[in-house]
Every structure is written in structure tokens, then in C-alpha cells.
Scaffold this active site. Structure first.
Site, short mmCIF file in Angstrom:
data_model
loop_
_atom_site.label_atom_id
_atom_site.label_comp_id
_atom_site.label_asym_id
_atom_site.label_seq_id
_atom_site.Cartn_x
_atom_site.Cartn_y
_atom_site.Cartn_z
N LEU A 10 74.68 47.38 6.26
CA LEU A 10 74.84 46.27 7.19
C LEU A 10 74.62 44.91 6.52
CD1 LEU A 10 73.04 47.81 10.30
CD2 LEU A 10 75.50 47.76 9.82
N ALA A 11 75.11 44.79 5.26
CA ALA A 11 75.16 43.44 4.67
C ALA A 11 76.29 42.71 5.38
CB ALA A 11 75.36 43.54 3.16
N ARG A 33 69.99 51.01 4.76
CA ARG A 33 68.89 51.59 3.98
C ARG A 33 67.56 50.92 4.35
NH1 ARG A 33 69.05 50.91 -2.45
NH2 ARG A 33 69.19 48.76 -1.76
N LYS A 75 77.40 48.66 -1.41
CA LYS A 75 77.84 48.23 -2.74
C LYS A 75 78.67 49.35 -3.35
CE LYS A 75 74.73 45.35 -4.71
NZ LYS A 75 75.50 44.12 -4.53
N ASN A 102 84.87 48.32 -1.83
CA ASN A 102 85.91 48.11 -2.84
C ASN A 102 85.82 49.17 -3.93
OD1 ASN A 102 87.69 46.05 -2.29
ND2 ASN A 102 86.27 44.45 -2.94
N SER A 128 90.52 44.12 3.53
CA SER A 128 90.64 42.77 2.96
C SER A 128 90.48 41.72 4.04
CB SER A 128 91.99 42.58 2.27
OG SER A 128 92.09 41.26 1.79
N LYS A 182 94.90 48.55 -1.97
CA LYS A 182 93.98 47.41 -1.90
C LYS A 182 93.81 46.77 -3.28
CE LYS A 182 90.89 44.38 -0.78
NZ LYS A 182 89.51 44.47 -1.08
N HIS A 185 96.83 44.75 -4.02
CA HIS A 185 96.71 43.53 -3.22
C HIS A 185 95.87 42.49 -3.97
CE1 HIS A 185 94.10 41.00 -0.73
NE2 HIS A 185 95.09 40.88 0.12
N ASN A 186 94.75 42.91 -4.48
CA ASN A 186 93.88 41.97 -5.20
C ASN A 186 94.53 41.47 -6.48
OD1 ASN A 186 92.11 42.83 -3.19
ND2 ASN A 186 90.33 42.70 -4.52
N GLU A 189 96.91 38.91 -5.54
CA GLU A 189 96.12 37.73 -5.18
C GLU A 189 95.77 36.91 -6.44
OE1 GLU A 189 92.63 38.76 -2.71
OE2 GLU A 189 91.45 37.51 -4.06
N LYS A 260 85.55 39.67 -10.28
CA LYS A 260 84.72 40.84 -9.97
C LYS A 260 85.33 42.11 -10.54
CE LYS A 260 82.26 39.72 -5.70
NZ LYS A 260 82.33 40.06 -4.25
N ARG A 446 110.91 51.55 -35.64
CA ARG A 446 110.05 52.73 -35.44
C ARG A 446 110.63 53.92 -36.20
NH1 ARG A 446 109.86 54.82 -30.63
NH2 ARG A 446 107.72 55.60 -30.75
P1 NDP Z 1 77.06 44.31 -0.91
O1 NDP Z 1 78.17 44.75 -1.77
O2 NDP Z 1 76.28 43.12 -1.31
O3 NDP Z 1 76.05 45.55 -0.70
C1 NDP Z 1 74.86 45.42 0.04
C2 NDP Z 1 74.67 46.62 0.92
O4 NDP Z 1 74.64 47.83 0.16
C3 NDP Z 1 73.35 46.56 1.68
O5 NDP Z 1 73.55 47.09 2.96
C4 NDP Z 1 72.47 47.45 0.83
O6 NDP Z 1 71.38 47.99 1.53
C5 NDP Z 1 73.44 48.54 0.48
N1 NDP Z 1 73.02 49.35 -0.66
C6 NDP Z 1 72.98 48.98 -1.96
N2 NDP Z 1 72.55 50.01 -2.72
C7 NDP Z 1 72.32 51.06 -1.88
C8 NDP Z 1 71.90 52.39 -2.07
N3 NDP Z 1 71.64 52.87 -3.29
N4 NDP Z 1 71.76 53.19 -0.97
C9 NDP Z 1 72.05 52.72 0.25
N5 NDP Z 1 72.48 51.46 0.48
C10 NDP Z 1 72.61 50.64 -0.56
O7 NDP Z 1 77.59 44.09 0.60
P2 NDP Z 1 78.91 43.42 1.16
O8 NDP Z 1 78.76 43.43 2.63
O9 NDP Z 1 79.23 42.14 0.48
O10 NDP Z 1 80.07 44.43 0.75
C11 NDP Z 1 80.07 45.78 1.16
C12 NDP Z 1 81.25 46.48 0.54
O11 NDP Z 1 82.46 45.86 0.99
C13 NDP Z 1 81.29 46.40 -0.98
O12 NDP Z 1 81.83 47.58 -1.50
C14 NDP Z 1 82.25 45.25 -1.24
O13 NDP Z 1 82.86 45.34 -2.51
C15 NDP Z 1 83.24 45.44 -0.12
N6 NDP Z 1 84.00 44.27 0.28
C16 NDP Z 1 83.43 43.05 0.31
C17 NDP Z 1 84.16 41.93 0.67
C18 NDP Z 1 83.50 40.62 0.73
O14 NDP Z 1 84.22 39.64 0.99
N7 NDP Z 1 82.19 40.51 0.53
C19 NDP Z 1 85.57 42.04 1.05
C20 NDP Z 1 86.05 43.36 1.07
C21 NDP Z 1 85.29 44.42 0.68
P3 NDP Z 1 69.95 47.20 1.53
O15 NDP Z 1 70.08 46.16 2.60
O16 NDP Z 1 68.97 48.24 1.87
O17 NDP Z 1 69.77 46.61 0.17
#
Ligand code: NDP
Length: 476
Positions: A10-11, A33, A75, A102, A128, A182, A185-186, A189, A260, A446
Site C-alpha cells: 500500500l505505497a 507488510r 517493489k 513493474n 501505467s 508494458k 510502452h516504456n 516513452e 529506472k 564475412r
Molecule cells: P515501491 O516500489 O516504493 O514499494 C514499496 C512497497 O513495497 C511498500 O508497500 C513496501 O512495504 C513493499 N515492500 C517492499 N519490500 C517488501 C517485502 N520484502 N515484502 C513485502 N512488502 C515489501 O511502491 P510504489 O507504490 O511506488 O510501486 C509499487 C509497484 O508499482 C512497483 O513495482 C513499481 O515499479 C510499480 N509502478 C510504479 C509506478 C509509479 O509511478 N510509482 C507506475 C507503475 C508501476 P512497507 O511499507 O512495509 O515497506
């Protein structure tokens, strides 16, 4: 009542996707987590819909209707594997695990095969649109089994971006197809942004225009064939002044582009498949070059700082010439990206519908553009199109841009302003339509040094010339 679907991770991306689902009326189980993020999401946005917070993956799994649908948004790389490993023992045959991160498509192929062995569906879904898209409607590129899409498709199409009421989401193909698309696409981009940056550089350094004036030019372009999100935000960035110094922000941003890695992946895979994606490669290398600060400084010291040389090639109509060069080069970059998807489709048996890929990208994602309607039409007319460039519409567009395109390339070279995207796109076009390529000489060389043999234009077979003998030709 059980939850309809779950999100773990839930980032920014995961929480916005969960909110998007909740806003569409789905009961969403949410987990992270570290529980603080789950709490924060429910506290701040709980009123937006129906969230079911879970402290552990066991709780998350227990809260779901079956077959279960769990979206992982963590991640990419090791963390995704860690979550999958923890999740799999908790699931039952028929459940679906969706990776919205990703991921590299090869990882997705591996994970899909492993989960399939356990009777589970693994769906690698490219998403995306960044955080804004995740919340308000992203472009979604789901791979995996057709059966999983029957369950998931309606939900994903519901939360995806819409253009003319058509969702920017279709079932891309089996296993890693979604993440591959995807990735391309990148890559596109990257090429798109490089061509835009070269256009800006020429208008600025050859045309002597200010960022504010160039912002106006891009704003104008955004109401024509070039209408796209990237052209629109180019006007925003160029028109922005730094509040601290009062100068255009673009002049105080360090000129070293970062990456990236998805552009690099695209080029690496293109090398494996033997598909010339020169536009994407030039864009990746241009970023790498910009970051080599030490070499750039040494070169400036050795050669003197770059002056723009006089060139009258671009004296009249620079803005319109650059617009046409941008459009034609962009057609080449997309043609190459679509070639790469077609090659991967054949290699992995994905049966990709290329027109549908253009449909997915019309909204929600970073390369969304008016232009994509034309690409879809081209593949609707002829799914077997040899190259996007030979479709009637694009052929006419490129031909009518050709004179301006050549002036821009020659003018950039004369002025000493680097335009690798424009130059290599034009070289690709010229190579593709050449009657004879000097590859014949390459084959001759060659054969000379390595007896690698050659084929002839006038009869079947493989041949070798006895270069160190009497130079007669033998069948190989
Ligand atoms: P991040 O890539 O920054 O990842 C953070 C999240 O991953 C947190 O919820 C973290 O939990 C969790 N995490 C990391 N390590 C572990 C682990 N070992 N076990 C369980 N959970 C873990 O978050 P984003 O929201 O930026 O991106 C999420 C995904 O979406 C990534 O794969 C990214 O590449 C992709 N994405 C991102 C875009 C963007 O614009 N940001 C666009 C499209 C895709 P905790 O809080 O506990 O640390």
C-alpha cells in the site's frame, strides 16, 4: 460479507489502486507488510468506499470470496517473490495472484509457470499512468490465462481509463505478455521524450527561442496530429519559472537524465530478438551520455564549449520543419516498438493483437496520444502489416514530412546540435526503403575472413569464394 478483491502493498501505487477499486463499489481487502500504511489508508480514505483492513496475509486471504483475487503492488524483483512465496501456501487451486508492479516479463513467465504448477493463476499486469493513473484510471496490460481474465477482466476494465467509453485494458496474452507490452510502452516513452527534447533543443539553440516561446509552440502542437500527454506536459514544464531564482525551471534542472531501467530492458530484449529499435536505443544512450559528467567536462575542455555553427538550412520555417521531423521520427519509433511486440509474439506464441495494444495506450498511460487511434486503424485494416510505416496513412504522413525532416537533420548536423533521435530515425527510414543495402559488402567481408558464406541474388544456395586460393566460387 467477503471482500471481492485484495491489494497487498500500500505505497503510493497500491493505495491509489485500492481507492480506485473502492470508489467503483468493490469491497477491497487491503494489506501492507508494515501495518501503519494499512491504518493510514483506512483512516484517511475509509470514507471513499468499502475497505477491509488486514494485518496479516492470512487475514487478507480469509477475508476474500473464492476464487480469490489478490493484487500485489510491492517493489519489483525480490520483494515480489517474497510476497508470492508467503502467499502461495495460503491459497487454493483456482485463486488468482496479480502482480501489478513493474516486473521484467521473464520473471513473470517464471512466476506464472511456478504458480500454474500449483493450480493457481498468475497474472502479470503492466500498469501505467503513475499514481494519478492508479487512482483515476490507469492503462492496464494484463497477461496470464484467458480463464483468469474472464474473472478479472470486468473489474480491471471497470477501474481502467476510458477513451470514448472504451476501457484502456484488454487481455494482452499468456504468461509474460502483459509485462512485455508494458516494457515496450516504456521504451517508446523514452523515444518520445528524447524526440521532444531534441525539438526543444533545436528551437532553443538554432531558433534562439525562449522556453516560454517554446512552451507556446508545444501548446499549439498539442491541438494537431501531435496531440498527446507528453507534448501537453512539455508546455507545462517549459512554461514554469523557478520561484527561487525567477528563471525558467528547465535552466536550473541538472542536465543529467536518470533511468529506472525499463528502457534498457526494452533494448536488451530487442537485441535478443534481433529487432532494430534504434529510436529507443538512441534515447537510452542519450540519457547515459548526459550522465557522464566527467567525460562531458573533459570534452568541453578539449574542444571548447559548444557554439552553435551558422546554418541557413533552417532559416525559414524552423518551427514547422521541427514539427514535421518530430512527427515522422515518432512514427518510426512507434513502428519499431510495434515490430518488437510482433517479434516477441511470434517467439513466445502470444498471438498479440497489435491494434488492441494501441487501444490500451489511448488513455491512462504516459504515451497516450491521438496518434494511437491511427495505429489502431492501421492494424484493424491489416493485422499483418509489414511495418507501421507502410500503412497508407503513415506512409503519406512520413512522405509529406520527408523534406522538412531532412532539412532538420542536415541543419542540426551543420549547427552542431546533437539530434540522435531525428538522425537515426531518418537513417532507419532510408535504410528500410533502399533498393540495395551495403549488407552485401558486409557478407562479402564475412566470407573473406571467416568463410561465413553468402547467398546470391540470382540463384538459390549458399556459396563461398576461395579468397586465398584461386578465388573461384564453391557451393557451401
Ligand atoms: P515501491 O516500489 O516504493 O514499494 C514499496 C512497497 O513495497 C511498500 O508497500 C513496501 O512495504 C513493499 N515492500 C517492499 N519490500 C517488501 C517485502 N520484502 N515484502 C513485502 N512488502 C515489501 O511502491 P510504489 O507504490 O511506488 O510501486 C509499487 C509497484 O508499482 C512497483 O513495482 C513499481 O515499479 C510499480 N509502478 C510504479 C509506478 C509509479 O509511478 N510509482 C507506475 C507503475 C508501476 P512497507 O511499507 O512495509 O515497506
Amino acid at each position: 460479507a467477503p471482500a471481492r478483491i485484495a491489494v497487498t502493498g500500500l505505497a503510493v501505487m497500491g493505495s491509489n489502486l485500492a481507492r480506485n477499486l473502492a470508489r467503483h463499489g468493490y469491497r477491497v481487502a487491503v494489506h501492507n507488510r508494515s501495518n501503519a500504511r494499512t491504518k493510514a489508508l483506512v483512516e484517511e480514505h475509509g470514507h471513499e468506499g468499502d475497505f477491509v483492513p488486514a494485518e496479516t496475509l492470512e487475514e487478507l486471504v480469509a477475508s476474500l470470496q473464492t476464487p480469490r483475487q489478490i493484487i500485489i503492488m510491492v517493489k519489483a524483483g525480490g520483494p515480489t517473490d517474497a510476497v508470492i512465496d508467503e502467499l502461495v501456501p495460503l491459497l487454493e487451486p483456482g485463486d488468482m495472484v496479480i502482480d501489478g508492479g513493474n516486473a521484467h516479463y521473464a520473471d513473470t513467465r517464471r512466476r506464472e509457470a511456478n504458480l500454474r504448477d500449483a493450480g493457481l493463476h498468475f497474472v502479470g499486469a503492466g500498469i501505467s499512468g503513475g499514481e494519478e493513473g492508479a487512482l483515476n484510471g490507469p492503462s492496464i496490460m494484463p497477461g496470464g490465462s484467458a480463464e483468469s481474465y474472464r474473472h478479472l477482466g470486468p473489474v480491471l476494465e471497470d477501474i481502467a481509463a476510458k477513451v470514448d467509453d472504451v476501457p484502456c485494458c484488454v487481455h494482452v496474452g499468456p504468461d509474460g505478455a502483459g509485462h512485455f507490452v508494458k516494457m515496450v510502452h516504456n521504451g517508446i516513452e523514452y523515444a518520445d521524450m528524447q524526440l521532444i527534447a531534441e525539438s526543444y533543443d533545436l528551437l532553443r539553440r538554432v531558433g534562439g527561442m525562449t522556453p516560454t516561446e517554446i512552451a507556446e509552440v508545444f501548446r499549439g502542437w498539442n491541438s494537431g496530429d501531435l496531440e498527446s500527454y507528453l507534448v501537453e506536459i512539455t508546455a507545462e514544464v517549459l512554461g514554469h519559472f523557478d520561484p527561487e531564482t525567477g528563471v525558467p525551471l528547465v535552466d536550473v534542472i541538472a542536465d543529467e537524465a536518470e533511468q529506472k531501467g525499463t528502457g534498457r530492458w526494452t533494448v536488451q530484449e530487442a537485441l535478443e530478438l534481433g529487432v532494430p529499435v534504434t529510436g529507443i536505443a538512441e534515447a537510452v544512450f542519450a540519457r547515459s551520455l548526459s550522465g557522464r559528467a566527467g567525460q562531458r567536462e573533459a570534452a568541453r575542455d578539449a574542444f571548447g564549449a559548444t557554439d552553435v555553427f551558422a546554418s541557413d538550412r533552417l532559416a525559414g520555417g524552423l518551427v514547422e520543419d521541427v514539427r514535421q521531423a518530430l512527427y515522422a521520427s515518432k512514427v518510426v519509433a512507434y513502428a519499431q516498438g510495434f515490430d518488437q511486440m510482433r517479434a516477441a509474439s511470434a517467439e513466445y506464441g502470444w498471438d498479440l493483437d497489435l491494434g488492441a495494444m494501441a487501444t490500451i495506450w489511448r488513455g491512462g498511460c504516459i504515451i497516450r496520444a491521438r496518434f494511437l487511434d491511427r495505429i489502431r486503424e492501421a492494424y484493424d485494416k491489416n493485422p499483418e502489416l509489414a511495418s507501421l510505416l507502410v500503412d497508407d496513412y503513415f506512409r503519406d504522413a512520413v512522405k509529406s514530412a520527408e523534406a522538412a525532416w531532412r532539412r532538420v537533420v542536415v541543419g542540426a548536423v551543420e549547427a552542431g546540435v546533437p539530434a540522435p533521435g531525428f538522425v537515426s530515425a531518418l537513417a532507419y527510414y532510408d535504410a528500410l526503403r533502399s533498393e540495395r543495402l551495403p549488407a552485401s559488402l558486409v557478407q562479402g567481408l564475412r566470407d573473406f575472413f571467416g568463410a561465413h558464406t553468402y547467398r546470391r541474388t540470382d540463384r538459390e544456395g549458399s556459396f563461398h569464394t576461395l579468397w586465398s586460393g584461386d578465388r573461384s566460387q564453391v557451393d557451401a
